[in-house]
Design a protein around this motif. Sequence first.
Motif, PDB file in Angstrom:
ATOM      1  N   ASP A 135     -28.552  -6.340  33.606  1.00  0.00           N
ATOM      2  CA  ASP A 135     -28.024  -7.545  33.008  1.00  0.00           C
ATOM      3  C   ASP A 135     -27.704  -8.543  34.129  1.00  0.00           C
ATOM      4  O   ASP A 135     -27.271  -8.140  35.221  1.00  0.00           O
ATOM      5  CB  ASP A 135     -26.754  -7.204  32.213  1.00  0.00           C
ATOM      6  CG  ASP A 135     -26.209  -8.401  31.489  1.00  0.00           C
ATOM      7  OD1 ASP A 135     -25.432  -9.152  32.115  1.00  0.00           O
ATOM      8  OD2 ASP A 135     -26.569  -8.605  30.321  1.00  0.00           O
ATOM      9  N   GLY A 136     -27.895  -9.809  33.880  1.00  0.00           N
ATOM     10  CA  GLY A 136     -27.670 -10.835  34.885  1.00  0.00           C
ATOM     11  C   GLY A 136     -26.258 -10.861  35.441  1.00  0.00           C
ATOM     12  O   GLY A 136     -26.044 -11.251  36.587  1.00  0.00           O
ATOM     13  N   ARG A 137     -25.274 -10.413  34.656  1.00  0.00           N
ATOM     14  CA  ARG A 137     -23.881 -10.423  35.119  1.00  0.00           C
ATOM     15  C   ARG A 137     -23.623  -9.399  36.219  1.00  0.00           C
ATOM     16  O   ARG A 137     -22.594  -9.441  36.882  1.00  0.00           O
ATOM     17  CB  ARG A 137     -22.939 -10.165  33.950  1.00  0.00           C
ATOM     18  CG  ARG A 137     -22.939 -11.328  32.940  1.00  0.00           C
ATOM     19  CD  ARG A 137     -22.160 -10.968  31.744  1.00  0.00           C
ATOM     20  NE  ARG A 137     -22.908  -9.876  31.084  1.00  0.00           N
ATOM     21  CZ  ARG A 137     -22.613  -9.349  29.919  1.00  0.00           C
ATOM     22  NH1 ARG A 137     -21.560  -9.757  29.263  1.00  0.00           N
ATOM     23  NH2 ARG A 137     -23.359  -8.397  29.396  1.00  0.00           N
ATOM     24  N   LEU A 138     -24.559  -8.473  36.445  1.00  0.00           N
ATOM     25  CA  LEU A 138     -24.381  -7.467  37.489  1.00  0.00           C
ATOM     26  C   LEU A 138     -24.633  -8.014  38.886  1.00  0.00           C
ATOM     27  O   LEU A 138     -24.258  -7.392  39.873  1.00  0.00           O
ATOM     28  CB  LEU A 138     -25.321  -6.280  37.244  1.00  0.00           C
ATOM     29  CG  LEU A 138     -25.055  -5.460  35.984  1.00  0.00           C
ATOM     30  CD1 LEU A 138     -26.153  -4.425  35.788  1.00  0.00           C
ATOM     31  CD2 LEU A 138     -23.685  -4.784  36.077  1.00  0.00           C
ATOM     32  N   PRO A 140     -23.906 -10.145  41.949  1.00  0.00           N
ATOM     33  CA  PRO A 140     -22.736 -10.851  42.478  1.00  0.00           C
ATOM     34  C   PRO A 140     -23.068 -12.068  43.341  1.00  0.00           C
ATOM     35  O   PRO A 140     -22.174 -12.830  43.687  1.00  0.00           O
ATOM     36  CB  PRO A 140     -22.064  -9.787  43.352  1.00  0.00           C
ATOM     37  CG  PRO A 140     -23.210  -8.968  43.870  1.00  0.00           C
ATOM     38  CD  PRO A 140     -24.206  -8.935  42.714  1.00  0.00           C
ATOM     39  N   THR A 142     -25.003 -14.832  42.828  1.00  0.00           N
ATOM     40  CA  THR A 142     -25.440 -16.128  42.294  1.00  0.00           C
ATOM     41  C   THR A 142     -24.241 -17.066  42.270  1.00  0.00           C
ATOM     42  O   THR A 142     -23.119 -16.661  41.966  1.00  0.00           O
ATOM     43  CB  THR A 142     -26.038 -15.987  40.876  1.00  0.00           C
ATOM     44  OG1 THR A 142     -25.080 -15.339  40.033  1.00  0.00           O
ATOM     45  CG2 THR A 142     -27.317 -15.181  40.910  1.00  0.00           C
ATOM     46  N   ASP A 144     -23.336 -19.467  40.293  1.00  0.00           N
ATOM     47  CA  ASP A 144     -22.674 -19.677  39.002  1.00  0.00           C
ATOM     48  C   ASP A 144     -22.636 -18.402  38.151  1.00  0.00           C
ATOM     49  O   ASP A 144     -22.240 -18.453  36.994  1.00  0.00           O
ATOM     50  CB  ASP A 144     -23.357 -20.797  38.232  1.00  0.00           C
ATOM     51  CG  ASP A 144     -24.836 -20.520  37.987  1.00  0.00           C
ATOM     52  OD1 ASP A 144     -25.319 -19.425  38.344  1.00  0.00           O
ATOM     53  OD2 ASP A 144     -25.511 -21.411  37.446  1.00  0.00           O
ATOM     54  N   GLY A 145     -23.042 -17.271  38.744  1.00  0.00           N
ATOM     55  CA  GLY A 145     -23.029 -16.013  37.998  1.00  0.00           C
ATOM     56  C   GLY A 145     -24.081 -15.961  36.908  1.00  0.00           C
ATOM     57  O   GLY A 145     -23.999 -15.139  35.996  1.00  0.00           O
ATOM     58  N   ALA A 146     -25.070 -16.829  36.992  1.00  0.00           N
ATOM     59  CA  ALA A 146     -26.053 -16.932  35.919  1.00  0.00           C
ATOM     60  C   ALA A 146     -27.419 -16.389  36.320  1.00  0.00           C
ATOM     61  O   ALA A 146     -28.442 -16.988  36.028  1.00  0.00           O
ATOM     62  CB  ALA A 146     -26.180 -18.381  35.468  1.00  0.00           C
ATOM     63  N   HIS A 147     -27.449 -15.263  37.000  1.00  0.00           N
ATOM     64  CA  HIS A 147     -28.734 -14.639  37.340  1.00  0.00           C
ATOM     65  C   HIS A 147     -29.402 -14.196  36.040  1.00  0.00           C
ATOM     66  O   HIS A 147     -28.751 -13.701  35.128  1.00  0.00           O
ATOM     67  CB  HIS A 147     -28.499 -13.429  38.245  1.00  0.00           C
ATOM     68  CG  HIS A 147     -29.752 -12.881  38.863  1.00  0.00           C
ATOM     69  ND1 HIS A 147     -30.699 -12.171  38.141  1.00  0.00           N
ATOM     70  CD2 HIS A 147     -30.206 -12.925  40.137  1.00  0.00           C
ATOM     71  CE1 HIS A 147     -31.676 -11.806  38.957  1.00  0.00           C
ATOM     72  NE2 HIS A 147     -31.406 -12.251  40.173  1.00  0.00           N
TER      73      HIS A 147
END
Length: 165
Positions: A135-138, A140, A142, A144-147
């Motif tokens: 999941d993109g939230r994993l 650290p 990025t 804006d946290g939007a990977h």
Amino acid sequence: MTLESPRVEDGAAIWRIARDSRALDLNSSYSYLLWCRDFSATSLVARAADGDPVAFVTGYLRPDRPGTLVVWQIAVDETHRGRGLAGVLLDALTARVSPEAVETTVTPDNTPSDRLFTAYAARHGLRLEREVLFDGRLFPDTADGAHQPEVLYRMSPFHTPGASL
């Protein structure tokens, strides 16, 4: 154009091709040197007539599933795109490694990679399964946290010559 295993001396060129792709997550230049040293048997470079790398595919065999080839990155220099070179590299690498399955990850916004691996699976008569691996939230790193999520593409089964189907 020739295809061969990468040499340590190719690490800088491979790093530049990855950087200039603007689609790949760029690893450190050091990691590309290590890749050329430690994973050359499961990676390939395409060389122009002058011997310079113009495309590459890097991969490794999963330690817990040694019959599975993981394609880590594949990229083609901008001046050589549109000629099917990425598909040629994938075909050559899997012919060399003879895996039971191939895995890679693709972000949802990477249409060229989706097309490449979908066409590869169809060309080889492979079942293609897709599921979110990370999941993109994993991620650290990025801003804006939007990977984008990394979607696992698993292509199988490969059949070896003479094997019963």
